[in-house]
Design an enzyme around this catalytic site. Structure first.
Site, PDB file in Angstrom:
ATOM      1  N   GLY A 181       0.785  -1.234   0.000  1.00  0.00           N
ATOM      2  CA  GLY A 181       0.000   0.000   0.000  1.00  0.00           C
ATOM      3  C   GLY A 181       0.812   1.276   0.000  1.00  0.00           C
ATOM      4  O   GLY A 181       0.252   2.363   0.073  1.00  0.00           O
ATOM      5  N   GLY A 183       3.000   2.236  -2.462  1.00  0.00           N
ATOM      6  CA  GLY A 183       3.383   2.687  -3.802  1.00  0.00           C
ATOM      7  C   GLY A 183       2.623   3.929  -4.245  1.00  0.00           C
ATOM      8  O   GLY A 183       1.451   4.115  -3.884  1.00  0.00           O
ATOM      9  N   CYS A 186      -0.461   3.216  -6.207  1.00  0.00           N
ATOM     10  CA  CYS A 186      -1.222   2.179  -5.524  1.00  0.00           C
ATOM     11  C   CYS A 186      -2.386   2.798  -4.768  1.00  0.00           C
ATOM     12  O   CYS A 186      -2.214   3.814  -4.106  1.00  0.00           O
ATOM     13  CB  CYS A 186      -0.258   1.516  -4.551  1.00  0.00           C
ATOM     14  SG  CYS A 186      -1.045   0.529  -3.319  1.00  0.00           S
TER      15      CYS A 186
HETATM   16  P1  5GP Z   1       6.498   3.662  -6.089  1.00  0.00           P
HETATM   17  O1  5GP Z   1       7.973   3.472  -6.113  1.00  0.00           O
HETATM   18  O2  5GP Z   1       5.971   4.259  -7.352  1.00  0.00           O
HETATM   19  O3  5GP Z   1       6.027   4.410  -4.866  1.00  0.00           O
HETATM   20  O4  5GP Z   1       5.860   2.206  -5.948  1.00  0.00           O
HETATM   21  C1  5GP Z   1       6.172   1.169  -6.849  1.00  0.00           C
HETATM   22  C2  5GP Z   1       5.579  -0.131  -6.345  1.00  0.00           C
HETATM   23  O5  5GP Z   1       4.165  -0.043  -6.228  1.00  0.00           O
HETATM   24  C3  5GP Z   1       5.779  -1.294  -7.275  1.00  0.00           C
HETATM   25  O6  5GP Z   1       7.083  -1.840  -7.216  1.00  0.00           O
HETATM   26  C4  5GP Z   1       4.713  -2.268  -6.785  1.00  0.00           C
HETATM   27  O7  5GP Z   1       5.123  -2.999  -5.646  1.00  0.00           O
HETATM   28  C5  5GP Z   1       3.588  -1.354  -6.350  1.00  0.00           C
HETATM   29  N1  5GP Z   1       2.527  -1.272  -7.365  1.00  0.00           N
HETATM   30  C6  5GP Z   1       2.662  -1.117  -8.700  1.00  0.00           C
HETATM   31  N2  5GP Z   1       1.458  -1.056  -9.294  1.00  0.00           N
HETATM   32  C7  5GP Z   1       0.540  -1.192  -8.334  1.00  0.00           C
HETATM   33  C8  5GP Z   1      -0.896  -1.235  -8.330  1.00  0.00           C
HETATM   34  O8  5GP Z   1      -1.574  -1.082  -9.332  1.00  0.00           O
HETATM   35  N3  5GP Z   1      -1.490  -1.432  -7.115  1.00  0.00           N
HETATM   36  C9  5GP Z   1      -0.768  -1.588  -5.976  1.00  0.00           C
HETATM   37  N4  5GP Z   1      -1.430  -1.824  -4.826  1.00  0.00           N
HETATM   38  N5  5GP Z   1       0.583  -1.525  -5.942  1.00  0.00           N
HETATM   39  C10 5GP Z   1       1.229  -1.337  -7.104  1.00  0.00           C
END
Ligand code: 5GP
Length: 354
Positions: A181, A183, A186
């Site tokens: 949660g 991301g 996300c």
């Molecule tokens: P960020 O670095 O952009 O904060 O987060 C990236 C991570 O978010 C990804 O490696 C993956 O674990 C998670 N993530 C990617 N797409 C989704 C999504 O559609 N839903 C959720 N719950 N997590 C995601």
């Protein structure tokens, strides 16, 4: 019902206290780490930062760019075997690329075909990735993957607590991926109410993983995944004890990123979307199944140019953190860290003029 009264922390709940330092120049700070992985037995040296296995960041172009800095790209799982074959024919850095899969039968069948096609030697890492590693089926799949690929370094997750971190490592993973949660793309917390503040998740899971060690084969490791917005968040993740950092947002919006480049009113934008967003599910599965809700965001980010510029900025920031806390190496970050709980992070008074 129970309430856990311990406060759990995100990156923006803390600052890092400066410490006396004997460093004379940032240039001397070593951002590379060397690990020996507990199951694969492989030795790895590099900067322990990885691009997420998302359509928009886990691209072939990103792998070419990051490998030059000895960083990892987790390729997204939607490349065909023919595309992988073509890519690997021109890419010979197996230490800096990961093959990704989920736990569906189709994912394992495709992996078997990839191995049959003789591509297994082209990547040293495999990411076994589900949004929720608490499913019993997932734990079984970690074991199955370990048996199938004894010499690959397996990164498996995601989880956020100690007991499941230990279980995943003991069943065959070398590195546990941590984050639910957190991301940027996300919406799980909004849709389900489930999650765990990222810094506390790192601290808890790293402590559990580092407690699992075998003198012959090394120690259990974690990879913080998601939630890093600024370079300082990467520093805080390493200070909190993560061994690797995975990020989507850091690697989004660049020429090497996936997603459409869009022009609006003379300005350039690039798509960034979560892997369970409507956009991703539509492009890969023909839509969101009735029994599911989308848990991902879709955004247009201002186009950021070449990822190399960002990498130099990230390295510069980490080196600067090192000089403030007196760490000669990335490895020393957590040992040199005292976190301060703060109410306020930044002086934002000039932001409106930016
Ligand atoms: P960020 O670095 O952009 O904060 O987060 C990236 C991570 O978010 C990804 O490696 C993956 O674990 C998670 N993530 C990617 N797409 C989704 C999504 O559609 N839903 C959720 N719950 N997590 C995601």
């Amino acid at each position: 019902m129970r309430i856990d009264n311990d406060v759990k922390l995100d990156f923006n709940d803390v600052l890092i206290r400066p410490k006396r330092s004997t460093l004379t120049s940032r240039k001397n700070v070593d951002l590379e780490r060397t690990f020996v992985f507990m199951h694969s037995g492989r030795k790895w040296t590099g900067v322990p930062v990885a691009a997420s296995n998302m359509d928009t960041t886990g691209t072939f172009e990103m792998a070419h760019a990051l490998a030059g800095h000895r960083m990892i790209t987790a390729l997204h799982k939607h490349y065909s075997i023919a595309e992988l074959k073509e890519f690997f024919a021109g890419f010979d850095q197996p230490d800096y690329v990961a093959y990704s899969l989920g736990i569906r039968d189709e994912d394992f069948e495709k992996l078997a075909a990839v191995l049959d096609a003789g591509l297994g030697g082209h990547f040293n890492f495999i990411v076994l990735d589900v949004p929720n590693a608490y499913l019993e089926r997932f734990i079984g799949k970690v074991e199955e993957l370990r048996n199938l690929c004894p010499q690959h370094t397996i990164i498996a997750g995601n989880c956020v607590t100690n007991e499941i971190t230990e279980e995943i490592l003991l069943r065959g993973a070398d590195i546990v991926k941590v984050g639910i949660g957190s991301g940027s793309a996300c919406t799980t917390r909004r849709m389900t109410g489930v999650g765990y503040p990222q810094l506390s998740a790192i601290i808890e899971c790293a402590d559990a993983a580092h407690g699992i060690s075998d003198p012959a084969t090394g120690v259990g490791l974690v990879m913080s995944d998601g939630g890093a917005v600024y370079p300082s968040d990467a520093a805080k993740a390493f200070c909190g004890g993560t061994d690797f950092l995975m990020s989507g947002q850091f690697f989004s919006g660049f020429s090497q990123s996936g997603g459409e480049l869009v022009e609006k009113d003379g300005k350039k934008f690039k798509e960034y979307y979560g892997m369970s967003s409507h956009a991703a599910m539509k492009s890969h599965y023909g839509g969101v199944a009735r029994h599911r809700a989308s848990e991902g965001r879709e955004v247009l980010l201002p186009y950021k140019g070449n990822v190399h510029d960002f990498i130099y900025e990230l390295f510069g920031s980490l080196r600067s953190t090192a000089t403030y806390i007196g760490a000669l190496k990335l490895k020393e970050f957590s040992k040199r860290t005292t976190f301060l709980l703060v109410n306020n992070q930044l002086n934002r008074s000039l932001e409106k003029y930016e």
